[in-house]
Scaffold this motif. Structure first.
Motif, short mmCIF file in Angstrom:
data_model
loop_
_atom_site.label_atom_id
_atom_site.label_comp_id
_atom_site.label_asym_id
_atom_site.label_seq_id
_atom_site.Cartn_x
_atom_site.Cartn_y
_atom_site.Cartn_z
N GLN A 37 0.83 -1.19 0.00
CA GLN A 37 0.00 0.00 0.00
C GLN A 37 0.87 1.25 0.00
OE1 GLN A 37 -2.56 0.26 3.43
NE2 GLN A 37 -4.33 0.52 2.12
N GLN A 38 0.49 2.22 -0.82
CA GLN A 38 1.20 3.49 -0.83
C GLN A 38 0.60 4.41 0.22
OE1 GLN A 38 0.77 4.95 -4.79
NE2 GLN A 38 2.38 3.66 -5.61
N SER A 39 1.46 5.07 0.95
CA SER A 39 0.95 6.03 1.92
C SER A 39 1.07 7.43 1.32
CB SER A 39 1.72 5.95 3.23
OG SER A 39 3.07 6.29 3.01
N TYR A 40 0.03 8.20 1.43
CA TYR A 40 -0.03 9.53 0.86
C TYR A 40 -0.04 10.57 1.97
CZ TYR A 40 -1.42 7.06 -3.36
OH TYR A 40 -1.45 6.23 -4.43
N PRO A 41 0.57 11.73 1.74
CA PRO A 41 0.56 12.77 2.76
C PRO A 41 -0.74 13.57 2.78
CG PRO A 41 1.86 13.47 0.90
CD PRO A 41 1.44 12.06 0.62
N TRP A 42 -1.72 13.23 1.96
CA TRP A 42 -2.98 13.95 1.95
C TRP A 42 -4.11 12.99 2.32
CZ3 TRP A 42 0.23 13.75 -2.37
CH2 TRP A 42 -0.07 12.76 -3.28
N TYR A 43 -5.26 13.54 2.60
CA TYR A 43 -6.36 12.76 3.13
C TYR A 43 -7.52 12.63 2.16
CZ TYR A 43 -3.73 13.56 7.31
OH TYR A 43 -2.73 13.59 8.22
N HIS A 44 -7.32 13.03 0.94
CA HIS A 44 -8.37 12.91 -0.06
C HIS A 44 -7.77 12.37 -1.35
CE1 HIS A 44 -6.60 16.89 -0.55
NE2 HIS A 44 -6.86 16.76 -1.82
N GLN A 45 -8.63 11.92 -2.22
CA GLN A 45 -8.16 11.35 -3.47
C GLN A 45 -7.69 12.45 -4.41
OE1 GLN A 45 -11.08 8.88 -5.29
NE2 GLN A 45 -9.73 8.18 -6.91
N ARG A 46 -6.56 12.23 -5.06
CA ARG A 46 -6.02 13.21 -5.99
C ARG A 46 -6.26 12.71 -7.41
NH1 ARG A 46 -1.98 17.14 -3.62
NH2 ARG A 46 -1.43 17.34 -5.80
N PHE A 47 -6.91 13.53 -8.20
CA PHE A 47 -7.17 13.20 -9.59
C PHE A 47 -6.20 13.97 -10.47
CE2 PHE A 47 -11.22 12.55 -7.46
CZ PHE A 47 -11.61 11.32 -7.97
N ARG A 48 -5.78 13.34 -11.55
CA ARG A 48 -4.93 14.06 -12.48
C ARG A 48 -5.79 15.06 -13.23
NH1 ARG A 48 -5.47 12.49 -17.73
NH2 ARG A 48 -6.68 10.61 -18.07
N ARG A 49 -5.20 16.17 -13.64
CA ARG A 49 -5.92 17.17 -14.40
C ARG A 49 -6.08 16.66 -15.83
NH1 ARG A 49 -8.55 20.68 -11.36
NH2 ARG A 49 -8.65 22.06 -13.12
N VAL A 50 -7.27 16.77 -16.36
CA VAL A 50 -7.55 16.30 -17.71
C VAL A 50 -7.72 17.51 -18.62
CG1 VAL A 50 -8.60 14.17 -16.90
CG2 VAL A 50 -10.02 16.17 -17.25
N PRO A 51 -7.71 17.30 -19.94
CA PRO A 51 -7.91 18.44 -20.84
C PRO A 51 -9.27 19.10 -20.60
CG PRO A 51 -7.13 16.53 -22.05
CD PRO A 51 -7.42 16.08 -20.66
N THR A 52 -9.31 20.41 -20.73
CA THR A 52 -10.57 21.13 -20.59
C THR A 52 -11.39 20.96 -21.85
OG1 THR A 52 -9.49 23.13 -21.34
CG2 THR A 52 -9.61 22.78 -18.95
N ILE A 53 -12.63 21.43 -21.81
CA ILE A 53 -13.56 21.23 -22.91
C ILE A 53 -13.08 21.92 -24.18
CG2 ILE A 53 -15.03 23.18 -22.32
CD1 ILE A 53 -16.35 19.83 -23.52
N ASP A 54 -12.37 23.02 -24.06
CA ASP A 54 -11.90 23.72 -25.25
C ASP A 54 -10.70 23.03 -25.88
OD1 ASP A 54 -10.43 24.45 -23.00
OD2 ASP A 54 -9.74 26.30 -23.94
N GLN A 55 -10.10 22.06 -25.20
CA GLN A 55 -8.98 21.31 -25.75
C GLN A 55 -9.41 19.97 -26.35
OE1 GLN A 55 -6.67 21.07 -22.19
NE2 GLN A 55 -5.64 23.03 -22.54
N CYS A 56 -10.71 19.62 -26.22
CA CYS A 56 -11.21 18.36 -26.74
C CYS A 56 -11.58 18.50 -28.21
CB CYS A 56 -12.46 17.91 -25.96
SG CYS A 56 -12.16 17.47 -24.26
N SER A 58 -14.05 17.69 -31.40
CA SER A 58 -15.50 17.70 -31.43
C SER A 58 -16.11 16.31 -31.51
CB SER A 58 -16.00 18.54 -32.61
OG SER A 58 -15.52 17.98 -33.81
N ASP A 59 -15.33 15.29 -31.87
CA ASP A 59 -15.86 13.93 -31.96
C ASP A 59 -15.25 12.99 -30.91
OD1 ASP A 59 -13.34 13.95 -33.00
OD2 ASP A 59 -13.79 12.60 -34.66
N ASP A 60 -14.90 13.54 -29.76
CA ASP A 60 -14.25 12.75 -28.71
C ASP A 60 -15.13 12.73 -27.46
OD1 ASP A 60 -12.52 11.35 -27.15
OD2 ASP A 60 -10.90 12.83 -27.20
N PRO A 61 -16.08 11.77 -27.37
CA PRO A 61 -16.97 11.75 -26.21
C PRO A 61 -16.26 11.41 -24.90
CG PRO A 61 -17.36 9.83 -27.58
CD PRO A 61 -16.39 10.71 -28.32
N VAL A 62 -15.17 10.66 -24.96
CA VAL A 62 -14.44 10.32 -23.74
C VAL A 62 -13.81 11.58 -23.15
CG1 VAL A 62 -12.52 9.00 -22.80
CG2 VAL A 62 -14.02 7.96 -24.50
#
Length: 159
Positions: A37-56, A58-62
């Motif tokens: 198990q990895q121990s983290y120094p924070w107490y909440h889940q960290r999500f990676r930043r994903v591309p914003t809507i203006d970087q998607c 037009s045919d990429d639903p994911v």
């Protein structure tokens, strides 16, 4: 359970049944799960930043889905920040009771600025909005400001 000797046959049976189920689970937890198990120094889940809507594309639903989930997480964080600012102001008012107008002015200014920023980003979108409607609101606001000046100051006079 206590380490003392069982008092009767019923207690001895219950302890043996407990050990029958608990010992394998404890063994797996201590020898496999905890070392890997990895121990983290924070107490909440960290999500990676994903591309914003203006970087998607037009045919990429994911990409749209990921941007929408990122937007929802950001909105929840902004709501919590605003809630914390509100709570700080209320605590200051309760603590500084008769002189709260002068003593809590900086906290009130931070709260007002936070609510203004929140409303600029999320206000007037309705109950069921997503990242696309928020992006369109931002786009329309930028077009308005380019034509008429900052929102709230009235329209520029035509030259």
């Amino acid at each position: 359970m206590s380490e003392s000797e069982p008092r009767n046959i019923v207690e001895k049976t219950i302890r043996s049944l407990y050990g029958f189920f608990d010992n394998p689970a404890t063994f797996v937890k201590e020898t496999i799960v905890k070392p890997n198990q990895q121990s983290y120094p924070w107490y909440h889940q960290r999500f990676r930043r994903v591309p914003t809507i203006d970087q998607c594309y037009s045919d990429d639903p994911v990409c749209f889905f990921e941007a929408d989930m990122q937007y929802r997480r950001d909105r929840l964080v902004d709501n919590e920040i605003l809630s914390i600012l509100r709570q700080r102001f209320e605590d200051c008012v309760m603590y500084e009771a008769p002189d709260h107008v002068e003593n809590c002015k900086t906290i009130l200014d931070q709260y007002i600025e936070g609510t203004t920023n929140w409303f600029t980003k999320y206000g007037d979108l309705g109950a069921y909005h997503n990242v696309r409607t928020a992006y369109m609101k931002q786009k329309h606001r930028m077009a308005w400001e380019r034509r008429h000046g900052p929102v709230g100051l009235g329209m520029r006079e035509k030259k």
